[in-house]
Design a protein around this motif. Sequence first.
Motif, PDB file in Angstrom:
ATOM      1  N   UNK A   1      -4.598  -7.993   6.470  1.00 57.08           N
ATOM      2  CA  UNK A   1      -3.714  -9.127   6.207  1.00 57.08           C
ATOM      3  C   UNK A   1      -3.139  -9.112   4.795  1.00 57.08           C
ATOM      4  N   UNK A   2      -3.862  -8.519   3.846  1.00 59.03           N
ATOM      5  CA  UNK A   2      -3.367  -8.519   2.462  1.00 59.03           C
ATOM      6  C   UNK A   2      -2.433  -7.365   2.172  1.00 59.03           C
ATOM      7  N   UNK A   3      -2.124  -6.551   3.180  1.00 66.01           N
ATOM      8  CA  UNK A   3      -1.116  -5.492   3.046  1.00 66.01           C
ATOM      9  C   UNK A   3       0.169  -5.995   3.666  1.00 66.01           C
ATOM     10  N   UNK A   4       1.192  -6.193   2.863  1.00 66.45           N
ATOM     11  CA  UNK A   4       2.443  -6.752   3.350  1.00 66.45           C
ATOM     12  C   UNK A   4       3.519  -5.700   3.569  1.00 66.45           C
ATOM     13  N   UNK A   5       3.329  -4.510   3.005  1.00 68.99           N
ATOM     14  CA  UNK A   5       4.294  -3.430   3.190  1.00 68.99           C
ATOM     15  C   UNK A   5       3.563  -2.111   2.958  1.00 68.99           C
ATOM     16  N   UNK A   6       4.021  -1.062   3.647  1.00 64.76           N
ATOM     17  CA  UNK A   6       3.424   0.265   3.506  1.00 64.76           C
ATOM     18  C   UNK A   6       4.524   1.240   3.098  1.00 64.76           C
ATOM     19  N   UNK A   7       4.321   1.900   1.963  1.00 67.75           N
ATOM     20  CA  UNK A   7       5.265   2.898   1.456  1.00 67.75           C
ATOM     21  C   UNK A   7       4.668   4.284   1.693  1.00 67.75           C
TER      22      UNK A   7
ATOM     23  N   UNK B   1      -2.231   4.473   8.604  1.00 70.52           N
ATOM     24  CA  UNK B   1      -1.262   3.451   9.003  1.00 70.52           C
ATOM     25  C   UNK B   1      -1.904   2.427   9.939  1.00 70.52           C
ATOM     26  N   UNK B   2      -2.803   2.870  10.802  1.00 65.99           N
ATOM     27  CA  UNK B   2      -3.474   1.935  11.710  1.00 65.99           C
ATOM     28  C   UNK B   2      -4.322   0.944  10.937  1.00 65.99           C
ATOM     29  N   UNK B   3      -5.109   1.445   9.997  1.00 68.78           N
ATOM     30  CA  UNK B   3      -6.020   0.586   9.232  1.00 68.78           C
ATOM     31  C   UNK B   3      -5.241  -0.340   8.301  1.00 68.78           C
ATOM     32  N   UNK B   4      -4.270   0.201   7.575  1.00 71.21           N
ATOM     33  CA  UNK B   4      -3.511  -0.620   6.632  1.00 71.21           C
ATOM     34  C   UNK B   4      -2.714  -1.698   7.347  1.00 71.21           C
ATOM     35  N   UNK B   5      -2.152  -1.363   8.502  1.00 70.21           N
ATOM     36  CA  UNK B   5      -1.353  -2.338   9.244  1.00 70.21           C
ATOM     37  C   UNK B   5      -2.200  -3.511   9.715  1.00 70.21           C
ATOM     38  N   UNK B   6      -3.493  -3.294   9.878  1.00 66.58           N
ATOM     39  CA  UNK B   6      -4.385  -4.353  10.355  1.00 66.58           C
ATOM     40  C   UNK B   6      -4.894  -5.248   9.226  1.00 66.58           C
TER      41      UNK B   6
ATOM     42  N   UNK C   1       0.860  -1.183   0.000  1.00 70.16           N
ATOM     43  CA  UNK C   1       0.000   0.000   0.000  1.00 70.16           C
ATOM     44  C   UNK C   1       0.897   1.233   0.000  1.00 70.16           C
ATOM     45  N   UNK C   2       0.658   2.124  -0.935  1.00 75.08           N
ATOM     46  CA  UNK C   2       1.404   3.375  -1.022  1.00 75.08           C
ATOM     47  C   UNK C   2       0.527   4.486  -0.465  1.00 75.08           C
ATOM     48  N   UNK C   3       1.024   5.160   0.548  1.00 76.94           N
ATOM     49  CA  UNK C   3       0.314   6.285   1.171  1.00 76.94           C
ATOM     50  C   UNK C   3       0.970   7.572   0.679  1.00 76.94           C
TER      51      UNK C   3
ATOM     52  N   UNK D   1      11.057  -7.469   0.642  1.00 83.20           N
ATOM     53  CA  UNK D   1      10.240  -7.607   1.849  1.00 83.20           C
ATOM     54  C   UNK D   1       9.175  -8.684   1.685  1.00 83.20           C
ATOM     55  N   UNK D   2       8.621  -8.785   0.489  1.00 89.93           N
ATOM     56  CA  UNK D   2       7.534  -9.733   0.257  1.00 89.93           C
ATOM     57  C   UNK D   2       8.004 -11.184   0.273  1.00 89.93           C
ATOM     58  N   UNK D   3       9.308 -11.417   0.259  1.00 89.76           N
ATOM     59  CA  UNK D   3       9.834 -12.781   0.331  1.00 89.76           C
ATOM     60  C   UNK D   3       9.890 -13.302   1.757  1.00 89.76           C
ATOM     61  N   UNK D   4       9.792 -12.403   2.737  1.00 88.80           N
ATOM     62  CA  UNK D   4       9.870 -12.810   4.131  1.00 88.80           C
ATOM     63  C   UNK D   4       8.506 -13.173   4.692  1.00 88.80           C
ATOM     64  N   UNK D   5       8.494 -14.023   5.694  1.00 86.51           N
ATOM     65  CA  UNK D   5       7.241 -14.372   6.366  1.00 86.51           C
ATOM     66  C   UNK D   5       6.717 -13.183   7.151  1.00 86.51           C
ATOM     67  N   UNK D   6       5.434 -12.835   7.023  1.00 88.62           N
ATOM     68  CA  UNK D   6       4.909 -11.656   7.723  1.00 88.62           C
ATOM     69  C   UNK D   6       4.988 -11.759   9.232  1.00 88.62           C
ATOM     70  N   UNK D   7       4.719 -12.923   9.787  1.00 91.64           N
ATOM     71  CA  UNK D   7       4.824 -13.094  11.234  1.00 91.64           C
ATOM     72  C   UNK D   7       6.277 -12.939  11.677  1.00 91.64           C
ATOM     73  N   UNK D   8       7.188 -13.509  10.907  1.00 94.90           N
ATOM     74  CA  UNK D   8       8.606 -13.412  11.243  1.00 94.90           C
ATOM     75  C   UNK D   8       9.093 -11.971  11.153  1.00 94.90           C
ATOM     76  N   UNK D   9       8.633 -11.232  10.148  1.00 90.69           N
ATOM     77  CA  UNK D   9       9.051  -9.833  10.033  1.00 90.69           C
ATOM     78  C   UNK D   9       8.573  -9.007  11.213  1.00 90.69           C
TER      79      UNK D   9
END
Length: 264
Positions: A47-53, A40-45, A15-17, A200-208
Motif C-alpha cells: 500500500x505504501x508503494x504508489x508508483x514503480x519505476x 513487480x508482484x510484491x511491490x504492487x501489493x 519504488x525504483x526497480x 502520479x502521486x497527486x491522484x487517488x490510488x484507487x482511482x488510478x
Amino acid sequence: MDFKTLKIERRGAAAWVWMNRPEVHNAFDETLIAELTEAFTVLDAQENVRAIVLAGEGKSFSAGADLNWMQRLSAAPLEDNLADARRLASLFRTISTCASPTLARVHGAALGGGMGLASACDICVASTKAKFATSEVRLGIIPSAIGPYVVRAIGERQAYRYFQTAERISAAEAHRIGLAHEVAEPEALDARVQQVVDALLLGGPLAQAAATDLIRAVAHRLVDDALVEDTARRIATLRTTPEAREGLAAFLGKRAPSWTPGPA
C-alpha cells in the motif's frame, strides 16, 4: 526481497526497480525474468508503494534476451521451451496489469524484450540517447511475448514495419509513434521521471487503478449499450468510495487530499 539481478530503491512513495546485469546490458535470462516478476508482484501489493519505476544499470536499459540463454533453449525440448516462454509472457502481463502506475526510465538501448518492458509499463520516459528495436527477426525468431504490448504502444501499422525490418528506432521517432511519452536530455532524464512520478502521486490510488482498468475495458470496443452501461456503473460505483468522498471534500475545502505526500 533479496535479488541477484535487481536492486530495489525506495524514493518516497515510489519504488525504483533497477535491472543490474550491466555486463550483459541487462539481458534477460531465467533469473532476471523470475526476479522481475516477483518484484513487480510484491511491490504492487504494498500500500505504501504508489508508483514503480523500472530502470537499468550500465549503458543499456535492456538488450533483450541473453543469447547464451536463448542458445540453451534452442537445444531444449519443445515442452521446456513452452514453459520458459510462458514465464516470459507472464512477466510482461504482470507489469502491464499492475494496479500501481508503472514507468520505464529508458536511458540507453531497449531492444527486443527491453522494448517489450518499455511498452508494458504505463508510461515511458526516454533519454535522447535511447534506442529501441524489435530485433527478433534478425535472429530468426519473432517478438511474440512482447507483441501485445508493443502493438498497443505503437499501433498495428507501425508494428508491420518494425516487426519485419528490426530497424533501430531513435528516441525522437519513439516519441512520434507513441512508444515514449517524453524525451529528455540524459542529464535531465531523472528530473523528468521524478516530475511524472510527482504528478502520479497527486491522484487517488484507487482511482488510478480503476482508470487503467477502464482503458483495458473500452479500448477497441464498439460503443454499444453494454459498454455505455459498463462505464456508467464504473463511475457510479467509484463515486461512493471513501477515496472519492475524500477527493471531493478536499477540492471543495481547498486542501490536499489525504493520499498526497507530505512535505519532503
